[in-house]
Design an enzyme around this catalytic site. Sequence first.
Site, PDB file in Angstrom:
ATOM      1  CG  ASN A   1      -2.184  -1.002   1.169  1.00 15.57           C
ATOM      2  OD1 ASN A   1      -2.224  -1.432   0.052  1.00 15.57           O
ATOM      3  ND2 ASN A   1      -2.549  -1.438   2.081  1.00 15.57           N
TER       4      ASN A   1
ATOM      5  CD  GLU B   1       0.079   1.246 -10.467  1.00 16.63           C
ATOM      6  OE1 GLU B   1      -0.558   0.345  -9.656  1.00 16.63           O
ATOM      7  OE2 GLU B   1       0.226   1.992  -9.979  1.00 16.63           O
TER       8      GLU B   1
ATOM      9  CG  PHE C   1      -6.674   6.602 -12.816  1.00 17.42           C
ATOM     10  CD1 PHE C   1      -6.057   5.724 -11.761  1.00 17.42           C
ATOM     11  CD2 PHE C   1      -6.222   7.936 -13.062  1.00 17.42           C
ATOM     12  CE1 PHE C   1      -5.042   6.433 -11.175  1.00 17.42           C
ATOM     13  CE2 PHE C   1      -4.962   8.327 -12.583  1.00 17.42           C
ATOM     14  CZ  PHE C   1      -4.035   7.519 -11.539  1.00 17.42           C
TER      15      PHE C   1
ATOM     16  NE  ARG D   1      20.510   0.177 -11.321  1.00 17.86           N
ATOM     17  CZ  ARG D   1      20.025  -0.101  -9.943  1.00 17.86           C
ATOM     18  NH1 ARG D   1      19.564  -1.387  -9.595  1.00 17.86           N
ATOM     19  NH2 ARG D   1      20.306   0.572  -8.924  1.00 17.86           N
TER      20      ARG D   1
ATOM     21  CE  LYS E   1       2.088  -0.087  -5.162  1.00 15.76           C
ATOM     22  NZ  LYS E   1       1.790   0.835  -4.003  1.00 15.76           N
ATOM     23  CB  THR E   2       4.903   3.466 -10.560  1.00 12.58           C
ATOM     24  OG1 THR E   2       3.809   2.702 -10.541  1.00 12.58           O
ATOM     25  CG2 THR E   2       5.111   4.053 -11.958  1.00 12.58           C
ATOM     26  CB  THR E   3       9.132   5.909  -8.163  1.00  9.64           C
ATOM     27  OG1 THR E   3       7.750   6.834  -8.010  1.00  9.64           O
ATOM     28  CG2 THR E   3      10.161   6.922  -8.075  1.00  9.64           C
TER      29      THR E   3
ATOM     30  CD1 TRP F   1     -10.554   6.280  -9.796  1.00 10.83           C
ATOM     31  CD2 TRP F   1      -9.351   4.307  -9.860  1.00 10.83           C
ATOM     32  NE1 TRP F   1      -9.153   6.715  -9.705  1.00 10.83           N
ATOM     33  CE2 TRP F   1      -8.465   5.359  -9.607  1.00 10.83           C
ATOM     34  CE3 TRP F   1      -8.867   3.167  -9.896  1.00 10.83           C
ATOM     35  CZ2 TRP F   1      -6.980   5.247  -9.240  1.00 10.83           C
ATOM     36  CZ3 TRP F   1      -7.561   2.896  -9.627  1.00 10.83           C
ATOM     37  CH2 TRP F   1      -6.683   3.939  -9.598  1.00 10.83           C
TER      38      TRP F   1
ATOM     39  CE  LYS G   1       5.173   9.543  -3.289  1.00  7.84           C
ATOM     40  NZ  LYS G   1       5.545   9.472  -4.543  1.00  7.84           N
TER      41      LYS G   1
END
Length: 199
Positions: A39, A131, A94, A53, A43-45, A96, A41
Amino acid sequence: MGDRDSRHQRAMQTLKERVDDKVAGATEQRGLLLVFTGNGKGKTTAAWGTVTRALGYGYRVGVVQFIKGLWECGERARLETDPNLDVAIMATGFTWETQNREADTRACREVWAEAERMLADPEVYLVVLDEITYMLKFGYLDIETVTRAIQNRPPEQTVIMTGRNAHRDLIAMADTVTEMQETRHAFNAGLQARRGIDY
């Protein structure tokens, strides 16, 4: 040398021996499956950091963005001119926001076809499925389709999958699983996402 310095040196020597043993024992070479979930912040970063790299070494990279593709993305904006980077974006953004299961499923399957192409290409060193966990959770993709593509990919290819609530089958087959844990998030205190920091 003082007593504290001596203890420190002995501790560091023991640590070095353990690390050296692990390095010596790591003899297998192949692509990896990494799952960035949880949960918190980042993950994508983290995935984009690994993309940077790999590109830095001249490898070919494919990124498929299943949710945030229509949002501004500073990493993508900076890297998209690299000829070794191929990005595919789910056209609906998104899920949603759209609230249209049929359209979202169709958009997901279209971009998944791009992911399958990347996952079958031995020239692509790294594939990021950003995602993708939402696509499985909402039933737009089935787990068997995804795991089959991952298992049949070229042996030197690494795959990063991101998103909350990663499916237990993905976690079971992953080489590395990193769970981002939220302790505090600025958004929950009413702070807007910040350009150049959050996206």
